[in-house]
Design a protein around this motif. Structure first.
Motif, short mmCIF file in Angstrom:
data_model
loop_
_atom_site.label_atom_id
_atom_site.label_comp_id
_atom_site.label_asym_id
_atom_site.label_seq_id
_atom_site.Cartn_x
_atom_site.Cartn_y
_atom_site.Cartn_z
N GLN A 196 0.81 -1.21 0.00
CA GLN A 196 0.00 0.00 0.00
C GLN A 196 0.85 1.27 0.00
O GLN A 196 0.51 2.23 -0.67
N THR A 197 1.94 1.28 0.77
CA THR A 197 2.71 2.51 0.89
C THR A 197 3.94 2.54 0.02
O THR A 197 4.51 3.61 -0.19
N GLY A 198 4.40 1.40 -0.47
CA GLY A 198 5.64 1.35 -1.24
C GLY A 198 6.88 1.35 -0.37
O GLY A 198 8.00 1.34 -0.86
N ILE A 199 6.71 1.37 0.96
CA ILE A 199 7.84 1.35 1.89
C ILE A 199 8.38 -0.07 1.99
O ILE A 199 7.62 -1.01 2.20
N LYS A 200 9.70 -0.22 1.87
CA LYS A 200 10.32 -1.54 1.92
C LYS A 200 11.51 -1.55 2.87
O LYS A 200 11.99 -0.49 3.29
N ALA A 201 11.98 -2.75 3.19
CA ALA A 201 13.11 -2.90 4.11
C ALA A 201 14.40 -2.44 3.44
O ALA A 201 14.63 -2.70 2.26
N ASN A 202 15.25 -1.75 4.23
CA ASN A 202 16.56 -1.38 3.68
C ASN A 202 17.51 -2.58 3.76
O ASN A 202 17.18 -3.63 4.32
N GLU A 203 18.70 -2.43 3.19
CA GLU A 203 19.62 -3.55 3.07
C GLU A 203 20.08 -4.06 4.44
O GLU A 203 20.21 -5.27 4.65
N GLU A 204 20.30 -3.16 5.38
CA GLU A 204 20.73 -3.58 6.72
C GLU A 204 19.69 -4.48 7.37
O GLU A 204 20.03 -5.51 7.98
N LEU A 205 18.42 -4.12 7.25
CA LEU A 205 17.37 -4.92 7.87
C LEU A 205 17.26 -6.28 7.20
O LEU A 205 17.09 -7.30 7.89
N ARG A 206 17.37 -6.33 5.88
CA ARG A 206 17.30 -7.62 5.19
C ARG A 206 18.42 -8.55 5.64
O ARG A 206 18.19 -9.75 5.87
N LYS A 207 19.62 -8.02 5.79
CA LYS A 207 20.75 -8.84 6.24
C LYS A 207 20.53 -9.32 7.67
O LYS A 207 20.86 -10.47 8.01
N PHE A 208 19.97 -8.45 8.51
CA PHE A 208 19.73 -8.86 9.90
C PHE A 208 18.65 -9.92 9.98
O PHE A 208 18.73 -10.83 10.82
N PHE A 209 17.64 -9.83 9.13
CA PHE A 209 16.61 -10.86 9.08
C PHE A 209 17.24 -12.23 8.81
O PHE A 209 16.92 -13.23 9.44
N ALA A 210 18.14 -12.27 7.83
CA ALA A 210 18.81 -13.52 7.49
C ALA A 210 19.64 -14.04 8.66
O ALA A 210 19.63 -15.24 8.97
N LYS A 211 20.34 -13.14 9.35
CA LYS A 211 21.17 -13.52 10.48
C LYS A 211 20.32 -14.01 11.65
O LYS A 211 20.71 -14.94 12.39
N SER A 212 19.15 -13.39 11.85
CA SER A 212 18.30 -13.73 12.99
C SER A 212 17.75 -15.14 12.91
O SER A 212 17.38 -15.73 13.93
N LYS A 213 17.73 -15.71 11.71
CA LYS A 213 17.20 -17.06 11.54
C LYS A 213 18.15 -18.11 12.14
O LYS A 213 17.77 -19.28 12.26
N GLU A 214 19.35 -17.71 12.53
CA GLU A 214 20.31 -18.65 13.13
C GLU A 214 19.88 -19.07 14.53
O GLU A 214 20.30 -20.11 15.02
N GLY A 215 19.07 -18.25 15.20
CA GLY A 215 18.52 -18.66 16.48
C GLY A 215 19.01 -17.91 17.69
O GLY A 215 18.52 -18.13 18.81
N LYS A 216 19.98 -17.01 17.56
CA LYS A 216 20.52 -16.29 18.71
C LYS A 216 19.68 -15.06 19.07
O LYS A 216 19.74 -14.56 20.18
#
Length: 340
Positions: A4-24
């Motif tokens: 609806q707004t066109g707002i998307k995640a920046n690169e830092e957030l996308r990388k952190f999302f991937a890292k957060s899946k490790e479980g820590k």
């Protein structure tokens, strides 16, 4: 699903999302800044999810500022750890902020990965997003939706006079129409809308199958709503109309039955008309409260003013005074009658 707004995640957030899946990582705080979804803060795992809950959440929220929180639970599914998606939208926040965060929520879920989001929790007060508030929400979500006084009266009438109970899984005739069963995706979309995931759902009748199917479930701006209405076939629509009334921010669920006049076969017109009331009863039974039911011929009728006026009609307090009609013109002077 539309963004609806066109707002998307920046690169830092996308990388952190991937890292957060490790479980820590235990919880991720996401905010909207400079028209981007950004990593605002995070907390790592210390204990089990119950012990970490209040300690982590209370440190991350701000009383007047909306945000998103992704809280890692301890269970896993085929995609990895399951997460709780928390949408924090305090009553004290501005209407613009509330609407901005509400309309960007679907985008964030897609950026993170919807398969790992087990549940959603919406909070407007701090007590809503405590561990106790989350457990209370789970219990209320599992319980049947409470009936209004009018619904209880109707249920009692149906129980004592004639069996007209409406079922999601069976088709039968009722006094108020024909109840076609709804598909599982359609049922799930209604439940998701009740939890705040969507603000627009569209349904259609499959005449051959005699079932009601989900067409789309998404988030759209009001200006896009007319374009969703087909000009050659009937449809049912649910829309969450966000507006202000007497200074208060309000969200109202509107059920819209669209039928483009005689562009449709008579059988289709009759079925859509007959299935309308049983469908709205089913929607209500799934926990979504419909505040207004509308019937339209075309999408062009769905303006902000039209929806507002239907939800908040103006009562006229000034009625024109009755005026004695004038006599015929040029009738001459009134005759004087003398009594003897």
């Amino acid at each position: 699903m539309s963004h609806q707004t066109g707002i998307k995640a920046n690169e830092e957030l996308r990388k952190f999302f991937a890292k957060s899946k490790e479980g820590k990582t235990r919880v991720i705080k996401v905010a909207i800044k400079e028209e981007q979804l950004v990593l605002d803060n995070h907390k790592n795992v210390k204990h089990n999810w119950e012990k970490d809950f209040d300690a982590c959440i209370s440190q991350l929220i701000e009383e007047n500022q909306p945000c998103y929180l992704l809280y890692r639970l301890d269970n896993k599914n085929s995609s990895g750890y399951e997460w709780l998606f928390i949408s924090w939208s305090p009553d004290t926040a501005s209407i613009r902020q509330k609407m901005l965060y509400a309309s960007t929520k679907a985008t964030l879920k897609q950026e993170f990965g919807t398969s790992q989001i087990k549940e959603e929790l919406h909070g407007t007060t701090i007590s809503d997003i405590t561990l106790y508030g989350y457990i209370k929400y789970k219990k209320s979500a599992a319980a049947p939706a409470p009936l209004s006084m009018r619904e209880e009266e109707l249920q009692e009438i149906r129980r004592t006079e004639v069996n007209t109970d409406i079922s999601i899984d069976t088709k039968h005739h009722t006094l108020s129409g024909v109840a076609f069963p709804i598909t599982e995706p359609a049922k799930q979309a209604i439940l998701d809308m009740a939890r705040g995931s969507y603000d627009y759902i569209q349904f259609k009748i499959d005449i051959e199958e005699e079932r009601i199917h989900l067409v789309t479930a998404e988030n759209i701006v009001l200006e896009k709503l007319p374009s969703k209405v087909p000009s050659t076939s009937g449809r049912y629509h649910l829309y969450k109309f966000r507006h202000t009334h007497e200074g208060d921010y309000t969200e109202s669920i509107v059920f819209i039955y669209s039928m483009p006049g005689y562009n449709c076969p008579i059988k289709e017109r009759m079925l859509y008309s007959s299935c309308k009331n049983p469908l709205t009863d089913t929607i209500t039974s799934l926990g979504l409260i419909i505040e207004k039911k509308l019937e339209i011929d075309s999408g062009s009728e769905l303006t902000e003013k039209y929806l507002y006026d239907e939800l908040h009609p103006t009562n006229s307090l000034h009625r024109p005074k009755f005026e004695k009609p004038k006599g015929p013109p040029n009738r001459g002077p009134r005759r004087i009658t003398k009594h003897q």
